[in-house]
Design an enzyme around this catalytic site. Structure first.
Site, PDB file in Angstrom:
ATOM      1  N   TYR A  72       0.827  -1.210   0.000  1.00 48.55           N
ATOM      2  CA  TYR A  72       0.000   0.000   0.000  1.00 48.55           C
ATOM      3  C   TYR A  72       0.862   1.260   0.000  1.00 48.55           C
ATOM      4  O   TYR A  72       1.870   1.336   0.708  1.00 48.55           O
ATOM      5  CB  TYR A  72      -0.925   0.027   1.222  1.00 48.55           C
ATOM      6  CG  TYR A  72      -2.168  -0.798   1.046  1.00 48.55           C
ATOM      7  CD1 TYR A  72      -3.210  -0.358   0.229  1.00 48.55           C
ATOM      8  CD2 TYR A  72      -2.312  -2.020   1.681  1.00 48.55           C
ATOM      9  CE1 TYR A  72      -4.358  -1.117   0.054  1.00 48.55           C
ATOM     10  CE2 TYR A  72      -3.454  -2.787   1.521  1.00 48.55           C
ATOM     11  CZ  TYR A  72      -4.469  -2.325   0.702  1.00 48.55           C
ATOM     12  OH  TYR A  72      -5.600  -3.091   0.530  1.00 48.55           O
ATOM     13  N   TYR A  74       0.466   5.752  -0.306  1.00 49.11           N
ATOM     14  CA  TYR A  74      -0.370   6.954  -0.352  1.00 49.11           C
ATOM     15  C   TYR A  74       0.149   7.907  -1.413  1.00 49.11           C
ATOM     16  O   TYR A  74       1.360   8.077  -1.577  1.00 49.11           O
ATOM     17  CB  TYR A  74      -0.355   7.672   1.003  1.00 49.11           C
ATOM     18  CG  TYR A  74      -0.938   9.071   0.946  1.00 49.11           C
ATOM     19  CD1 TYR A  74      -2.313   9.263   0.881  1.00 49.11           C
ATOM     20  CD2 TYR A  74      -0.113  10.188   0.921  1.00 49.11           C
ATOM     21  CE1 TYR A  74      -2.861  10.548   0.808  1.00 49.11           C
ATOM     22  CE2 TYR A  74      -0.640  11.476   0.857  1.00 49.11           C
ATOM     23  CZ  TYR A  74      -2.012  11.646   0.792  1.00 49.11           C
ATOM     24  OH  TYR A  74      -2.540  12.904   0.707  1.00 49.11           O
ATOM     25  N   GLY A 161       6.387   4.172 -11.031  1.00 50.97           N
ATOM     26  CA  GLY A 161       7.682   4.821 -10.824  1.00 50.97           C
ATOM     27  C   GLY A 161       7.956   5.171  -9.377  1.00 50.97           C
ATOM     28  O   GLY A 161       7.937   4.299  -8.513  1.00 50.97           O
ATOM     29  N   SER A 163       7.730   8.203  -5.952  1.00 49.14           N
ATOM     30  CA  SER A 163       7.065   9.357  -5.355  1.00 49.14           C
ATOM     31  C   SER A 163       7.949   9.895  -4.246  1.00 49.14           C
ATOM     32  O   SER A 163       8.506   9.121  -3.448  1.00 49.14           O
ATOM     33  CB  SER A 163       5.679   8.992  -4.818  1.00 49.14           C
ATOM     34  OG  SER A 163       5.767   7.978  -3.833  1.00 49.14           O
ATOM     35  N   CYS A 179       3.799   0.516   2.760  1.00 44.66           N
ATOM     36  CA  CYS A 179       4.689  -0.539   2.264  1.00 44.66           C
ATOM     37  C   CYS A 179       4.833  -1.684   3.261  1.00 44.66           C
ATOM     38  O   CYS A 179       5.824  -2.415   3.239  1.00 44.66           O
ATOM     39  CB  CYS A 179       6.057   0.029   1.891  1.00 44.66           C
ATOM     40  SG  CYS A 179       5.955   1.297   0.609  1.00 44.66           S
TER      41      CYS A 179
END
Length: 216
Positions: A72, A74, A161, A163, A179
């Site tokens: 996961y 955000y 990619g 973030s 994560c």
């Protein structure tokens, strides 16, 4: 190689559709490699390794299943998302090396702000040490995550990619276990006390890209 920067907030599914079309064009030889810089509205994405129990507040924001690697993550305002549509087939067909290059790219960009990013075994992404925080239970220095990495390949062309947290609302991460890691927190450049803008980060990403990636 093309760089595209989109102002405002980009819908996640629209971004996925755009990337898929661009990847098809790169694979067909009709489009150039591309790095696309965007921001998203607040949302959570689930990678292929996401565990249901790591979505701790499922009603907080929209949740999108995605076929990128990882767990996961955000995304939201104040976070620079850099979608990398690159020909990994022409760059050695080494996925592990490609992920290491993405990590190295983030570290090189952060270094322009005198921030030392770190890679840790078993923890995907880029981390910074926080000597200003209490030590961990094992007396090691506390660490926070400042950048996430998750990619997908189609016909050896990458998409999704990285973030980098520039100035997002860090409380928005509370609805997931980022994560899958519970023992470390998240941070941002502004949280570290650096008055860095999104434009500053974009300049650093563009300037450091060639230090890590050669032309395909």
């Amino acid at each position: 190689m093309e760089w595209i920067t989109t102002d405002g907030l980009t819908d996640f599914r629209e971004a996925e559709r755009w990337m898929e079309a661009r990847v098809a064009g790169i694979a067909a030889g009709t489009a150039a490699e591309c790095v696309w810089l965007v921001e998203h509205p607040p949302l959570y994405t689930a990678g292929t390794s996401a565990k249901p129990e790591d979505l701790t507040d499922p009603d907080r924001f929209a949740v999108y299943d995605t076929k990128r690697g990882g767990q996961y993550t955000y995304h939201g305002p104040g976070q620079r998302v850099a979608y990398t549509m690159l020909d990994v087939g022409k760059r050695g067909r080494d996925v592990r090396q490609f992920v290491q290059q993405l990590e190295g790219w983030v570290i090189a960009a952060l270094s322009e702000f005198n921030v030392q990013g770190h890679i840790r075994d078993g923890r995907v992404g880029v981390w910074v040490e926080r000597p200003d925080k209490p030590l961990n239970a094992d007396q090691s220095v506390a660490e926070d995550k400042i950048a996430a990495i998750g990619i997908r390949l189609r016909k050896w062309i990458s998409f999704h990619g990285i973030s980098i947290n520039v100035e997002p609302d860090l409380t928005h991460f509370d609805g997931i276990v980022p994560c899958g890691i519970t023992q470390h927190g998240v941070t941002s450049l502004v949280d570290l006390g650096l008055p860095v803008s999104m434009d500053d980060v974009d300049v650093a990403l563009k300037r450091s890209f060639g230090q890590v990636f050669t032309s395909a």
